[in-house]
Design a protein around this motif. Structure first.
Motif, short mmCIF file in Angstrom:
data_model
loop_
_atom_site.label_atom_id
_atom_site.label_comp_id
_atom_site.label_asym_id
_atom_site.label_seq_id
_atom_site.Cartn_x
_atom_site.Cartn_y
_atom_site.Cartn_z
N UNK A 150 0.82 -1.21 0.00
CA UNK A 150 0.00 0.00 0.00
C UNK A 150 0.86 1.26 0.00
N UNK A 151 1.97 1.22 0.74
CA UNK A 151 2.87 2.37 0.76
C UNK A 151 3.54 2.54 -0.61
N UNK A 152 3.95 1.43 -1.21
CA UNK A 152 4.57 1.48 -2.54
C UNK A 152 3.61 2.10 -3.55
N UNK A 153 2.35 1.65 -3.51
CA UNK A 153 1.36 2.16 -4.47
C UNK A 153 1.10 3.64 -4.27
N UNK A 154 0.96 4.05 -3.01
CA UNK A 154 0.69 5.46 -2.74
C UNK A 154 1.83 6.36 -3.13
N UNK A 155 3.06 5.92 -2.83
CA UNK A 155 4.23 6.74 -3.15
C UNK A 155 4.48 6.78 -4.66
N UNK A 156 4.38 5.63 -5.32
CA UNK A 156 4.78 5.52 -6.72
C UNK A 156 3.79 6.16 -7.68
N UNK A 157 2.56 6.44 -7.24
CA UNK A 157 1.52 6.93 -8.14
C UNK A 157 1.66 8.40 -8.50
N UNK A 158 2.50 9.13 -7.77
CA UNK A 158 2.68 10.56 -8.02
C UNK A 158 1.35 11.31 -7.91
N UNK A 159 0.59 10.97 -6.87
CA UNK A 159 -0.73 11.54 -6.63
C UNK A 159 -0.86 11.79 -5.14
N UNK A 160 -1.21 13.03 -4.76
CA UNK A 160 -1.24 13.36 -3.33
C UNK A 160 -2.31 12.57 -2.57
N UNK A 161 -3.42 12.27 -3.23
CA UNK A 161 -4.46 11.48 -2.57
C UNK A 161 -4.01 10.04 -2.38
N UNK A 162 -3.30 9.51 -3.36
CA UNK A 162 -2.75 8.16 -3.22
C UNK A 162 -1.72 8.12 -2.09
N UNK A 163 -0.88 9.14 -2.03
CA UNK A 163 0.12 9.19 -0.96
C UNK A 163 -0.54 9.26 0.41
N UNK A 164 -1.62 10.04 0.52
CA UNK A 164 -2.36 10.10 1.78
C UNK A 164 -2.93 8.74 2.14
N UNK A 165 -3.44 8.02 1.13
CA UNK A 165 -3.96 6.68 1.38
C UNK A 165 -2.88 5.74 1.88
N UNK A 166 -1.69 5.81 1.27
CA UNK A 166 -0.59 4.97 1.73
C UNK A 166 -0.15 5.30 3.14
N UNK A 167 -0.10 6.60 3.46
CA UNK A 167 0.29 7.01 4.81
C UNK A 167 -0.77 6.60 5.84
N UNK A 168 -2.02 6.70 5.45
CA UNK A 168 -3.09 6.25 6.34
C UNK A 168 -2.98 4.76 6.61
N UNK A 169 -2.62 4.01 5.58
CA UNK A 169 -2.48 2.56 5.75
C UNK A 169 -1.39 2.24 6.78
N UNK A 170 -0.27 2.96 6.71
CA UNK A 170 0.80 2.75 7.67
C UNK A 170 0.34 3.11 9.08
#
Length: 357
Positions: A150-170
């Protein structure tokens, strides 16, 4: 060929094929893993496109899919074709290695978890791929790899909402994985072993008999408080309502998977439902007596399947009936509530076992 029911699935396959030695171990393990993996993938294929919709419709007084095939069952291949036929769109600026690997890691972590789960007997076959002495620790280690995906997907997508989702998962996994494992340790204290088959075997004796009805010594009956703690933390780990914060559609679109389409989205969807069944399998093994149930031991696998599907039904009931937490509420419940209660449960369990044994 008559083989002992206690024989692990890979050994059964190797003996049935008449292959011995290291080659037999490798061939038996590969074939057995392939078969078990495909059974779980089949469950996921039924649960995602069809069962989830039908169950949610029943809770919300709707009909859901009923036009494509009998009972709408042909929606399963139709949805697969529809999703896989979509264009795979790679966002500009994506980190390709992480972007490509993330959808593979998520389902792989769940499938690895099933390697040490005792699924009961099916005729002369003991449906378990491996039974290491630290199997209970391994299953949590495998399941926790999902957070990396989930962190890989959020970081690699180059999208702030995806990054927030990855950080929330952590944040969510940190808040609930510790209570989950601490509560699981109370099961280890009761059973006296980390071996998954030993944990199941410790729950086979009768706890009490009332009016001719025997209540088994499943840890859900022995320690219902631990069972409720584990169930709650397990729901947070698999990200189902009210804990689906990493992909909350009303706040961050779809979180870590916002920028994924086509086959990559299918893999994320697959991984999500595989982890639901893995969560049900862990709960079944640790608190519901594994594959034990009425009838002969040779149909234990049937009871195992019934229990993990019952857990899936429970997750869909929560999805239909419960609103999600806010992210601050979720973290507060995890750190200030679940963590304290899980340690209290572990201490009380240790004291109880120390006094009674």
């Amino acid at each position: 060929m008559s083989l002992a029911p206690a024989q692990l699935f890979p050994e059964f396959v190797a003996n049935a094929l008449g292959i011995g030695g290291v080659l037999g171990e490798v061939v038996g393990a590969l074939i057995a893993a392939f078969l078990v993996g495909n059974v779980m993938l089949t469950f996921t294929g039924v649960a995602g496109p069809w069962a989830k919709r039908k169950i949610t419709a029943a809770f919300t007084d709707r009909i859901a899919v009923n036009r494509i095939g009998p009972f709408g069952l042909l929606i399963i291949p139709a949805a697969a074709v529809q999703l896989l036929a979509k264009e795979l769109i790679i966002p500009e600026g994506a980190d390709r290695p992480s972007y490509d690997l993330a959808p593979i890691v998520l389902p792989a972590s769940a499938l690895l978890g099933f390697a040490v789960i005792p699924m009961g007997n099916l005729g002369p076959i003991n449906v378990q791929l491996a039974d290491p002495e630290v199997g209970f620790a391994l299953v949590f280690a495998f399941a926790s790899i999902a957070s990396v995906s989930l962190v890989m997907a959020g970081y690699a997508s180059n999208n702030k909402y995806s990054l927030l989702g990855g950080l929330r998962a952590v944040a969510q996994n940190l808040a609930y994985e510790i209570p989950l494992i601490v509560t699981a340790m109370s099961v280890v204290v009761f059973a006296g072993t980390l071996q998954t088959s030993g944990i199941v075997a410790a729950q086979q004796e009768a706890l009490v008999t009332l009016g001719g009805i025997t209540i088994p010594s499943w840890y859900a009956f022995v320690n219902p408080f631990a069972f409720l703690l584990f169930l709650t933390a397990n729901m947070a780990e698999i990200g189902r309502n009210p804990f689906d914060i990493p992909e909350a559609p009303t706040e961050i679109v779809a979180g870590y998977q916002t920028e994924y389409s086509s086959a990559y989205f299918v893999l994320f969807y697959l991984g999500e439902f595989l982890h639901i069944f893995l969560g049900g399998a862990i709960l079944t093994m640790a608190f519901l007596g594994g594959a034990s149930g009425p009838g002969p031991e040779s149909i234990g696998f049937v009871w195992f399947v019934v229990k993990i599907w019952a857990f899936f039904l429970f997750t869909q009931w929560c999805r239909a009936a419960m609103p999600r937490f806010r992210i601050d509420q979720l973290i507060e419940v995890g750190w200030k509530g679940m963590l304290v209660l899980s340690f209290a449960n572990l201490v009380l369990t240790a004291v109880l076992v120390g006094v009674t044994v």
